[in-house]
Design an enzyme around this catalytic site. Structure first.
Site, PDB file in Angstrom:
ATOM      1  N   ASP A 102       0.827  -1.201   0.000  1.00 17.42           N
ATOM      2  CA  ASP A 102       0.000   0.000   0.000  1.00 17.42           C
ATOM      3  C   ASP A 102       0.869   1.262   0.000  1.00 17.42           C
ATOM      4  O   ASP A 102       2.044   1.218   0.375  1.00 17.42           O
ATOM      5  CB  ASP A 102      -0.905   0.021   1.241  1.00 17.42           C
ATOM      6  CG  ASP A 102      -1.933  -1.093   1.190  1.00 17.42           C
ATOM      7  OD1 ASP A 102      -2.261  -1.543   0.081  1.00 17.42           O
ATOM      8  OD2 ASP A 102      -2.388  -1.513   2.268  1.00 17.42           O
TER       9      ASP A 102
HETATM   10  N1  URA Z   1      -1.279  -6.059   3.525  1.00 22.21           N
HETATM   11  C1  URA Z   1      -1.742  -4.791   3.648  1.00 22.21           C
HETATM   12  O1  URA Z   1      -2.780  -4.566   4.246  1.00 22.21           O
HETATM   13  N2  URA Z   1      -1.044  -3.792   3.084  1.00 22.21           N
HETATM   14  C2  URA Z   1       0.124  -3.980   2.440  1.00 22.21           C
HETATM   15  O2  URA Z   1       0.722  -3.022   1.963  1.00 22.21           O
HETATM   16  C3  URA Z   1       0.607  -5.301   2.324  1.00 22.21           C
HETATM   17  C4  URA Z   1      -0.114  -6.323   2.876  1.00 22.21           C
END
Ligand code: URA
Length: 236
Positions: A102
């Site tokens: 993310d």
């Molecule tokens: N899970 C998440 O919620 N965010 C990420 O960036 C990676 C795995």
């Protein structure tokens, strides 16, 4: 003879999934004929154009390991003009991230132009382990711990969440640090796991990808994988 989407992915142009998308969008032609259906076979002398530009079938394959900073998106381009992980890597080749972290998640991410490699690592059957350190709101209750040990169902599919460790509990600030290793690669999976237990994730970093870590790389730094590391990941 090989399938068109495989030839596109092998050239390093994009992942196989994306190649399939390009084909169904009518953006690929073979010897002057637009191909919209999947599975068409081509040979090495066929001329493949994508958006009117000839595909270079022999691009050099590259493999990068990046310590992703906050504030970068895990894609090649962003419609909103935000910075992407690809912007951090100095190359003219068409690389893309393998999987996604993310915007505000930090830590280890791989980038490549090798479609087979990307496919191999993203395929669930290859069981690539990813370890995350999540700072979460609140303190996990006994019930939460039992649920994590049993596995959590996200969108009708159970995720094995049994490999976790509570690294720290801050009773005053009411938050905890949890290390969790999973095989799953679905988007937002860690946030969804903890939100199903009613704990928001405040901060998230991915510390390990299979046998790799980014301990020697500062935030925003990257290095190329060695041939040995690439071969080892291919054999996982
Ligand atoms: N899970 C998440 O919620 N965010 C990420 O960036 C990676 C795995």
């Amino acid at each position: 003879m090989e399938r068109l989407q495989k030839v596109i992915a092998n050239s390093g142009y994009t992942s196989r999934r994306n190649a399939e998308k390009l084909i169904s969008e009518g953006r690929v032609s073979v010897n002057g004929e637009i191909i919209c259906e999947q599975g068409v076979k081509v040979n090495s002398s066929d001329v493949i154009l994508i958006d009117g530009v000839e595909l270079n079938k022999n691009e050099k394959k590259v493999y990068y390991l990046l310590n992703k900073p906050r504030g970068y998106i895990s894609s090649v381009k962003d419609e909103k003009g935000r910075k992407t992980v690809v912007d951090l890597i100095d190359t003219d080749l068409r690389i893309y991230p393998i999987g996604r972290l993310d915007y505000n998640t930090t830590g280890i991410i791989l980038l490549t132009n090798d479609g087979d490699f990307a496919n191999h690592l993203m395929h669930p059957k290859n069981n690539i382990k990813k370890t995350y350190l999540a700072k979460i709101e609140g303190i996990l209750s006994k019930e939460d711990i039992v649920k994590l040990k049993q596995g959590i169902v996200i969108d009708d599919r159970k995720v094995d969440t049994s490999n976790f460790k509570i690294k720290k509990k801050d009773l005053e600030k009411n938050n905890s640090l949890v290390e969790i290793t999973i095989i799953e690669g679905r988007n937002h999976i860690i946030k969804n796991i903890f939100s199903s237990l009613k704990h928001d994730v405040i901060k998230l970093t991915r510390t390990n990808y299979s046998f790799l870590d980014v301990k020697d790389l500062k935030s925003g730094e990257y290095r190329e994988l060695s041939i040995k590391e690439v071969k080892k990941l291919f054999s996982e």
